[in-house]
Design an enzyme around this catalytic site. Structure first.
Site, PDB file in Angstrom:
ATOM      1  N   ILE B  89       0.808  -1.223   0.000  1.00 30.70           N
ATOM      2  CA  ILE B  89       0.000   0.000   0.000  1.00 30.70           C
ATOM      3  C   ILE B  89       0.837   1.267   0.000  1.00 30.70           C
ATOM      4  O   ILE B  89       0.303   2.361  -0.085  1.00 30.70           O
ATOM      5  CB  ILE B  89      -0.990   0.049   1.181  1.00 30.70           C
ATOM      6  CG1 ILE B  89      -0.271  -0.253   2.488  1.00 30.70           C
ATOM      7  CG2 ILE B  89      -2.155  -0.882   0.944  1.00 30.70           C
ATOM      8  CD1 ILE B  89      -1.162  -0.109   3.694  1.00 30.70           C
ATOM      9  N   GLY B  92       7.839   4.286   1.464  1.00 29.13           N
ATOM     10  CA  GLY B  92       8.435   5.527   1.948  1.00 29.13           C
ATOM     11  C   GLY B  92       9.901   5.539   1.591  1.00 29.13           C
ATOM     12  O   GLY B  92      10.353   4.746   0.763  1.00 29.13           O
ATOM     13  N   VAL B  97       5.265  -0.482   2.991  1.00 26.60           N
ATOM     14  CA  VAL B  97       4.102  -0.739   3.836  1.00 26.60           C
ATOM     15  C   VAL B  97       3.132  -1.668   3.104  1.00 26.60           C
ATOM     16  O   VAL B  97       2.888  -1.499   1.910  1.00 26.60           O
ATOM     17  CB  VAL B  97       3.393   0.574   4.208  1.00 26.60           C
ATOM     18  CG1 VAL B  97       2.299   0.313   5.222  1.00 26.60           C
ATOM     19  CG2 VAL B  97       4.391   1.585   4.748  1.00 26.60           C
ATOM     20  N   LYS B 112       4.853  -2.438   8.328  1.00 26.47           N
ATOM     21  CA  LYS B 112       5.880  -1.565   7.766  1.00 26.47           C
ATOM     22  C   LYS B 112       7.202  -2.303   7.902  1.00 26.47           C
ATOM     23  O   LYS B 112       7.618  -2.662   9.004  1.00 26.47           O
ATOM     24  CB  LYS B 112       5.915  -0.253   8.548  1.00 26.47           C
ATOM     25  CG  LYS B 112       6.853   0.775   7.980  1.00 26.47           C
ATOM     26  CD  LYS B 112       6.681   2.102   8.722  1.00 26.47           C
ATOM     27  CE  LYS B 112       7.551   3.185   8.140  1.00 26.47           C
ATOM     28  NZ  LYS B 112       7.354   4.458   8.828  1.00 26.47           N
ATOM     29  N   ASP B 205       8.843  15.855  12.920  1.00 25.99           N
ATOM     30  CA  ASP B 205       8.707  15.825  11.470  1.00 25.99           C
ATOM     31  C   ASP B 205       7.242  15.894  11.068  1.00 25.99           C
ATOM     32  O   ASP B 205       6.788  15.129  10.231  1.00 25.99           O
ATOM     33  CB  ASP B 205       9.390  14.577  10.912  1.00 25.99           C
ATOM     34  CG  ASP B 205       9.584  14.663   9.399  1.00 25.99           C
ATOM     35  OD1 ASP B 205       9.617  15.797   8.886  1.00 25.99           O
ATOM     36  OD2 ASP B 205       9.691  13.619   8.743  1.00 25.99           O
TER      37      ASP B 205
END
Lengths: 196, 957
Positions: B89, B92, B97, B112, B205
């Site tokens: 899905i 990063g 993920v 993840k 972040d």
């Protein structure tokens, strides 16, 4: 966590990179963050690739290299890149320059060290313990640039930037055939130079 | 090879290469017999051979196939007998993920997993694990729930809540949020953040792509970069020089790698402002440039916030976007309170201020009580620390002397020295106070009060703040310390470590203070053996005379405010009152030196050294005095072991690390020096001195890239403006950007700071002279001398006069040169000025004056001074045409001199003696040292210009 139709920063639509680059060139700096998010994975991989022979206790980590790209490319003027391929080539160049500088300080660190001969392929990958060989490749490319700037650039784009022949041709406004020819010649020359 | 040759060669090369392998030798031989140009002929054979043996060379790279794109997991994989992978899905930077079905919980989860290419990066693994540890501490509907950590085929993964929805960045692409939705999401964002902060976690972040909207619920993702509050000391996950966070959304202080919960408030407010705006960003506040701009100038956010937003929200957002974290609300609760307020407080206050101050006071008191209770709530969730970690810094607030007896004004100094004995803890450097005040946009001459000390401590990450009071009760004295543990709850923060000691008379106060510090050191975690190893009597470390200590403190204050003369007179009285006061003598020597009173300065230094060796000084103070003296007399090889000793015994003190960096650079060991300077920057808060040392070191290594820019940015923030500009100027000059450099120097020349303005004048003159613009340099120096004389700065005037004398000399104005050199020599005590003055006097035939001046020079101080003596004698011999002996002396001087110092004297006399080859070599060295000479300020103007000229001339011979 995320469902596929909504992965936001993580999934890109085709052509989005070019679109973002266009926006950045047009002065819209907000597109930089998005572009960086999209390409971060690729940049990370490129950095990891350039450092792949490194031991884990090395002073350089891929993250540092990626940040270097960010700071260098977005630091002052918007990047003059029009495609993903070209952006990546630019990034490769920045990483390369950074590693060359790094290799120079390492070299300064260990005066009197005599390099051992290693298979030349290894010299293309940065290893701080063998900065001399790494610098030799860089120097060779710089020498080639003196009389054959196009060939030198093609090596940089193709080998270090991972651009395809078509992308390079497109960018340099020459045919893919010329890219192929130049590449063959430059490769032979580089091999000859590094084998001495 | 020329481009034409290469093109011809390429034609032949391809002719051979397109043939099958077995036909190539024949074609090659035929071509070789045809080709006239031997270079092409030889190169052709070489290339053909290598095209064959290197056929596989550079092969693995074709397109992005270079990077295998194999996913870490495949559909249908079963992990830990529990998670069945359904589909990918997302991807990063470093992790992938997947959606999975958790058969144990009977629900969908997200997995993840670290991408295979990064599995060997230890910093990443560490960060991944930290992500879990941190995020698992938080359970809140607005924060993505983390379940478990595991490993699959060597790849760490974590399972977490599966969320269906869209990221905020995606939502915002369709346009700004409607106010009602915005309001709802803003509240949820604050709720989530509040929960994280309560668990002691700062996100660091926050950005729209880290916020996901699932239905009407907003969830904060990705604590991968988050860190616990105030544990930067044991951090180290982020590499030096690596910024963490996403620049577009970063708070200004994060550029300096400083952050706390207020940085999250900034990012959150930035997100909220942009979520309201039409179009993504038309203000140009993206990227690094934007982040730097936000950090260094006040961004006009006011205009970007729509007027339709309720006033409380507008006010809350603006306060969160304050550049200085201290000006922002302290916590999410405070923001929420502001937002809920019926009226905007400051407006209310302004309204009251004119009419009824009592109401204002009431409002303030109520508000303070309210905030205090919130803070209690927050802190009570945090654990109470037991003792302090070794290496912790203790901050000592200015002591409160309520006795009305001014002789105890040196109380703070005494307390600092006493805590400073500890090798386990470190005392916060008070000299940093001015830098911090400047960074906090506060007036550095105003003494902070209790609450402000606390802010400084939080900002500096200091875990223990010590307040102290000396009061008088009848004939006796009461000394009490109050220790606040920063980061602990207000109820427990003051417990346990407080102490009250009584003394029957002024002399007993020393004992009382010492008992109190021992008490604190013990409770803070120092064991008996450690304490007794560093447990000198306070009277020995400092002085047994309160008056002397008081005068010493007064001198420190005067000096900090720029009144060096007052400082000297206080110190003179202090050492007069107590002739055993080593620290007093040291400080006196230090200040006198900087005032062009080198001779008297050295005498005081020597006295300090003598006392330091004879007395029971604390180890810390002894090392301090010994190393600084060695540095003062430029005896670097003597300073190095003392500094290393200091670092070994007090590993948490930044000062010896910075001094060692400087010392190594002075000896020409730049790489090592830079390493220490970098270490100091990484491990300790940024200081003006530490930052300038690092910049100079980087410059010496010719590393003028981003590393230097980053340090310059730091300097912009923490340092005095003229100083920062001076460094910008020098870096620009080293980069070859002379107009920019000149611009910076000219700006500094206009500054109110006469010292900096004077230095900048000299630097600009050097810059001009270095490019051969001798007359411009002369004019600058002439004007500069007049200005120095007006501002009473004889030392600087003498430096410029000797430089000008040199330029006049090379212009052929010998009489003028002699007059200037004689003047400079007579008004200066700087060794360098005297040496150069003697050199000029000698070479233009004024030998008697040269001799007289030389005899004023101090002998037997250290190797650097001996080098100067050899040089002066050499100059006089050279003037008498006794070149052989002159060169001998110069060689001796050169060996004692710093390696990076341009040896112009040696080159010149070798040339005169007829050794043109030797001279050429020296000139070449001078030309090549352009990056190194910044380390030494003492250099002739135009040295490199003349060296280049000389080289040109000798080439012509």
């Amino acid at each position: 966590m995320l469902s596929s139709d909504s992965a936001g920063a993580m999934i890109t639509t085709p052509g989005e990179v070019s679109l973002l680059l266009e926006r950045i060139l047009g002065g819209d700096r907000s597109a930089e963050g998005r572009l960086f998010d999209i390409l971060y994975g690729d940049l990370r991989r490129m950095a990891a690739y350039q450092l792949r022979k490194e031991r884990s206790d090395h002073t350089l980590q891929p993250t540092a290299l990626v940040n270097e790209v960010y700071v260098k490319i977005f630091g002052q003027n918007p990047p003059e890149a029009r495609s993903r391929g070209h952006f990546m080539a630019l990034a490769a160049q920045v990483m390369r320059r950074f590693l060359v500088d790094h290799a120079r300080t390492k070299k300064a660190d260990k005066r009197g060290h005599h390099p051992q001969m290693v298979p030349i392929e290894n010299a293309l990958i940065y290893d701080e313990r063998r900065s001399d060989e790494f610098l030799a490749v860089h120097d060779a490319l710089e020498r080639l640039r003196e009389w054959a700037p196009r060939q030198s650039q093609i090596v940089e784009m193709r080998y270090f930037g991972g651009m395809s022949e078509e992308e390079i041709g497109d960018y340099l406004k020459i045919s893919s055939r010329t890219v192929k020819r130049d590449w063959a010649m430059a490769r032979a020359w580089l091999h000859a130079e590094l084998s001495v | 090879m020329t481009p034409e040759q290469w093109e011809t060669l390429q034609g032949f090369f391809e002719e051979v290469i397109q043939k099958p392998l077995e036909e190539r030798p024949e074609v090659l031989s035929r071509l070789e017999s045809e080709i006239q140009d031997p270079a092409i002929r030889m190169e052709l054979r070489r290339l053909v051979e290598h095209a064959e043996v290197g056929a596989e060379f550079l092969r693995p790279v074709a397109g992005l196939g270079l990077f295998p794109d194999r996913p870490a997991l495949q559909q249908g994989d079963l992990i830990a007998d529990r998670f069945k992978i359904l589909r990918p899905i997302g991807k990063g930077g470093m992790a992938e993920v997947f959606e999975a079905y958790d058969s144990k919980l009977g629900e969908r989860v997200a997995i993840k997993i670290i991408a295979p290419e990064f599995a060997r990066d230890p910093s990443l693994l560490e960060r991944f694990q930290q992500e879990v540890q941190i995020a698992r501490r938080i359970t809140h509907p607005n924060i993505c729930r983390i379940h478990d950590l595991g490993e699959h085929h060597g790849l760490p993964y974590l399972s977490m809540e599966f969320l269906e929805g869209e990221t905020l960045s995606k939502v915002l692409e369709r346009g700004p949020l409607p106010l009602e939705l915005w309001n709802d999401l803003a509240h949820q964002l604050l709720q989530g953040l509040r929960a994280a902060h309560a668990a002691g976690v700062v996100h660091r972040d926050l950005k729209p792509s880290n916020l996901i909207l699932t239905g009407s619920r907003l969830v904060i993702l990705d604590f991968g970069l988050a860190r616990p509050i105030l544990t930067s000391e044991d951090g180290g996950l982020t590499r030096p020089g690596t910024l963490v966070g996403t620049l577009d959304w970063m708070a200004p202080e994060q550029l300096l790698e400083e952050y706390d919960e207020r940085s999250d408030l900034y990012s959150a407010a930035l997100i909220l402002v942009r979520a309201l705006k039409q179009g993504s960003d038309t203000t140009g506040i993206g990227g690094l440039a934007g982040a730097v701009r936000r950090a260094t100038t006040d961004t006009e956010f006011r205009a970007q916030i729509p007027k339709s937003l309720p006033a409380p929200w507008r006010y809350a957002l603006l306060s969160c976007l304050e550049r200085d974290p201290k000006q922002r609300p302290r916590s999410v609760e405070e923001v929420q309170k502001l937002v809920q307020a019926q009226h905007v407080l400051p407006l209310q206050l302004r309204h009251f201020a004119g009419s009824n101050w009592r109401s204002v006071a009431i409002v303030l008191v109520v508000l303070a009580l309210f905030l205090a209770s919130l803070r209690t709530l927050w802190y009570s969730r945090q654990k109470q620390p037991e003792g302090l970690k070794p290496g912790s810094v203790i901050m000592i607030a200015f002591a409160d002397n309520t006795t009305q007896d001014s002789r105890f004004d040196g109380l703070t100094a005494v307390l600092r020295e006493d805590f400073g004995q500890s090798a386990r803890f470190n005392v916060w450097d008070q000299r940093r106070f001015r830098e911090v005040a400047r960074a906090m946009r506060r007036d550095p001459t105003v003494r902070p009060e209790g609450k402000q000390w606390r802010e400084i401590a939080v900002r500096e990450g200091v875990p223990l703040l010590v307040y102290s009071t000396l009061s008088r009760v009848g004939d006796s004295y009461v000394f009490s310390v109050r220790c606040e543990q920063i980061g602990a709850s207000p109820e427990t923060a003051f417990q346990k470590w407080d102490d009250t000691e009584t003394a029957s008379g002024p002399q007993d106060v020393f004992e009382a203070i010492h008992r109190a510090t021992m008490h604190v050191r013990e409770l803070a975690g120092e064991n008996a053996a450690e304490i007794s190893a560093n447990n000198r009597l306070l009277q020995d470390i400092t002085s047994s005379s309160w008056e002397a200590i008081g005068l010493y403190s007064e001198a420190q204050r005067s000096y900090a405010q720029g009144h060096a003369d007052d400082a000297v007179s206080s110190l003179r009285r202090a050492v007069d009152r107590d002739p055993q006061f080593a620290m007093g003598f040291m400080r006196l020597g230090d200040i006198l030196d900087s005032q062009n009173k080198v001779k008297e300065g050295l005498e005081n230094w020597q006295k300090a050294i003598e006392l330091a060796r004879a007395q029971h000084l604390s180890e810390h103070e002894r090392l301090n005095i010994e190393s600084r003296y060695a540095l003062e007399i430029k005896d670097f090889s003597k300073a190095e072991p003392v500094l290393r000793d200091w670092i070994g015994k007090f590993p948490n003190d930044p000062i010896p690390v910075q001094l060692l960096a400087w010392c190594l650079m002075q000896m020409g060991r730049y790489t090592e020096g830079v390493r220490f300077a970098q270490e100091a920057q990484d491990r300790f808060p940024h200081t003006e001195f530490g930052t300038t040392v690092l910049i100079r070191g980087l410059a010496a290594l010719n590393e003028l890239g981003d590393a230097v820019d980053k340090q310059l940015t730091i300097l912009d923030i923490i340092a005095r403006k003229p100083l920062a500009q001076e460094f910008h100027g020098t870096v620009a000059a080293l980069r070859g950007n002379y107009p920019a450099a000149a611009g910076f120097f000219r700006e500094v020349m206009l500054s109110d700071d006469t010292t900096e303005a004077s230095r900048a004048t000299a630097q600009l003159a050097n810059l001009e002279a270095d490019q051969g613009k001798i007359d411009e340099a002369r004019k600058l120096l002439r004007d500069g001398i007049l200005k120095d004389q007006q501002t009473g700065n004889a030392g600087f005037a003498s430096q410029k006069a000797v430089a000008l004398a040199y330029l006049e000399g090379i212009r052929g104005n010998h009489t003028e040169a002699i007059a200037l050199a004689a003047d400079a020599g007579s008004m200066s005590q700087y060794p360098w000025v005297i040496v150069q003055a003697v050199s000029i006097l000698a070479r233009y035939g004024s030998l008697e004056k040269a001799n007289r001046l030389m005899n004023r020079f101090p002998a037997g101080v250290g190797p650097r001074y001996d080098a100067d003596l050899f040089r002066m004698r050499g100059e006089i011999l050279a003037a008498k045409r006794n070149y052989k002996q002159a060169i001998d002396l110069f060689e001796k001087a050169s060996n004692l001199d710093r390696p990076q110092q341009p040896k112009e004297y040696l080159a010149r006399v070798m040339d005169l003696a007829g050794d043109h080859g030797g001279a050429r070599l020296k000139y070449q060295q001078i030309v090549a040292t352009s990056f190194l000479t910044w380390i030494t300020d003492d250099e002739w103007p135009a040295t490199r210009f003349l060296a280049r000229e000389n080289l040109k001339n000798s080439r012509g011979e």
